[in-house]
Design a protein around this motif. Structure first.
Motif, PDB file in Angstrom:
ATOM      1  N   TYR A 117     -46.404 -15.524 -25.430  1.00  0.00           N
ATOM      2  CA  TYR A 117     -46.264 -14.088 -25.870  1.00  0.00           C
ATOM      3  C   TYR A 117     -44.986 -13.423 -25.556  1.00  0.00           C
ATOM      4  O   TYR A 117     -44.517 -12.649 -26.526  1.00  0.00           O
ATOM      5  N   LEU A 118     -44.703 -13.520 -24.420  1.00  0.00           N
ATOM      6  CA  LEU A 118     -43.148 -13.221 -24.252  1.00  0.00           C
ATOM      7  C   LEU A 118     -42.108 -13.791 -24.972  1.00  0.00           C
ATOM      8  O   LEU A 118     -41.237 -12.969 -25.423  1.00  0.00           O
ATOM      9  N   GLU A 119     -42.301 -15.009 -25.458  1.00  0.00           N
ATOM     10  CA  GLU A 119     -41.194 -15.594 -26.118  1.00  0.00           C
ATOM     11  C   GLU A 119     -41.176 -14.869 -27.658  1.00  0.00           C
ATOM     12  O   GLU A 119     -40.282 -14.705 -28.285  1.00  0.00           O
ATOM     13  N   GLU A 120     -42.516 -14.767 -28.001  1.00  0.00           N
ATOM     14  CA  GLU A 120     -42.611 -14.121 -29.618  1.00  0.00           C
ATOM     15  C   GLU A 120     -42.225 -12.924 -29.500  1.00  0.00           C
ATOM     16  O   GLU A 120     -41.589 -12.318 -30.675  1.00  0.00           O
ATOM     17  N   HIS A 121     -42.571 -12.032 -28.777  1.00  0.00           N
ATOM     18  CA  HIS A 121     -42.647 -10.454 -29.021  1.00  0.00           C
ATOM     19  C   HIS A 121     -41.342  -9.810 -28.152  1.00  0.00           C
ATOM     20  O   HIS A 121     -40.960  -8.873 -28.526  1.00  0.00           O
ATOM     21  N   TYR A 122     -40.777 -10.728 -27.129  1.00  0.00           N
ATOM     22  CA  TYR A 122     -39.716  -9.894 -26.294  1.00  0.00           C
ATOM     23  C   TYR A 122     -38.138 -10.928 -26.278  1.00  0.00           C
ATOM     24  O   TYR A 122     -37.552 -10.441 -25.612  1.00  0.00           O
ATOM     25  N   GLY A 123     -38.335 -11.811 -27.365  1.00  0.00           N
ATOM     26  CA  GLY A 123     -37.236 -12.607 -27.184  1.00  0.00           C
ATOM     27  C   GLY A 123     -36.692 -13.314 -26.314  1.00  0.00           C
ATOM     28  O   GLY A 123     -35.649 -13.881 -26.422  1.00  0.00           O
ATOM     29  N   ILE A 124     -37.440 -13.806 -25.138  1.00  0.00           N
ATOM     30  CA  ILE A 124     -37.179 -14.367 -24.264  1.00  0.00           C
ATOM     31  C   ILE A 124     -37.151 -15.993 -24.662  1.00  0.00           C
ATOM     32  O   ILE A 124     -38.282 -16.390 -25.046  1.00  0.00           O
ATOM     33  N   GLN A 125     -35.884 -16.745 -24.266  1.00  0.00           N
ATOM     34  CA  GLN A 125     -35.915 -18.053 -24.414  1.00  0.00           C
ATOM     35  C   GLN A 125     -36.161 -18.912 -23.182  1.00  0.00           C
ATOM     36  O   GLN A 125     -35.174 -18.686 -22.483  1.00  0.00           O
TER      37      GLN A 125
END
Length: 96
Positions: free
Chosen positions: A60-68
């Protein structure tokens, strides 16, 4: 007379240099782990502020907040306890 001294000084200098490089590399690795953990925590807080709940998982963090997250370099443990409780986040460096 002191011809043996020059190679000895060179060896000592090389060992000191190698030790310093190793120390710098370890410090850099520890800093990158700390930065990733801090980035994940900030993403969680941003999600809570914007949406009213903490992210249910890392995806969810990767998809919605751009964290890689570099999967090959880190092990990330992300445990949630509820929508309104900050997740427990642990980041470890993956050893080869």
């Amino acid at each position: 007379m002191f011809a043996w001294l020059l190679p000895l000084v060179f060896v000592i200098a090389a060992v000191c240099f190698a030790t310093a490089l190793d120390s710098l590399d370890q410090g850099r690795e520890a800093e990158s782990v700390r930065q990733l953990e801090q980035t994940l925590r900030r993403g969680c807080v941003a999600c809570y502020a914007a949406e009213g709940f903490y992210p249910p998982d890392l995806e969810y963090l990767e998809e919605h907040y751009g964290i890689q997250i570099e999967d090959s370099g880190y092990i990330v443990r992300y445990m949630t306890f509820g929508e309104n409780l900050m997740p427990d986040i642990t980041v470890l460096e993956r050893t080869q």
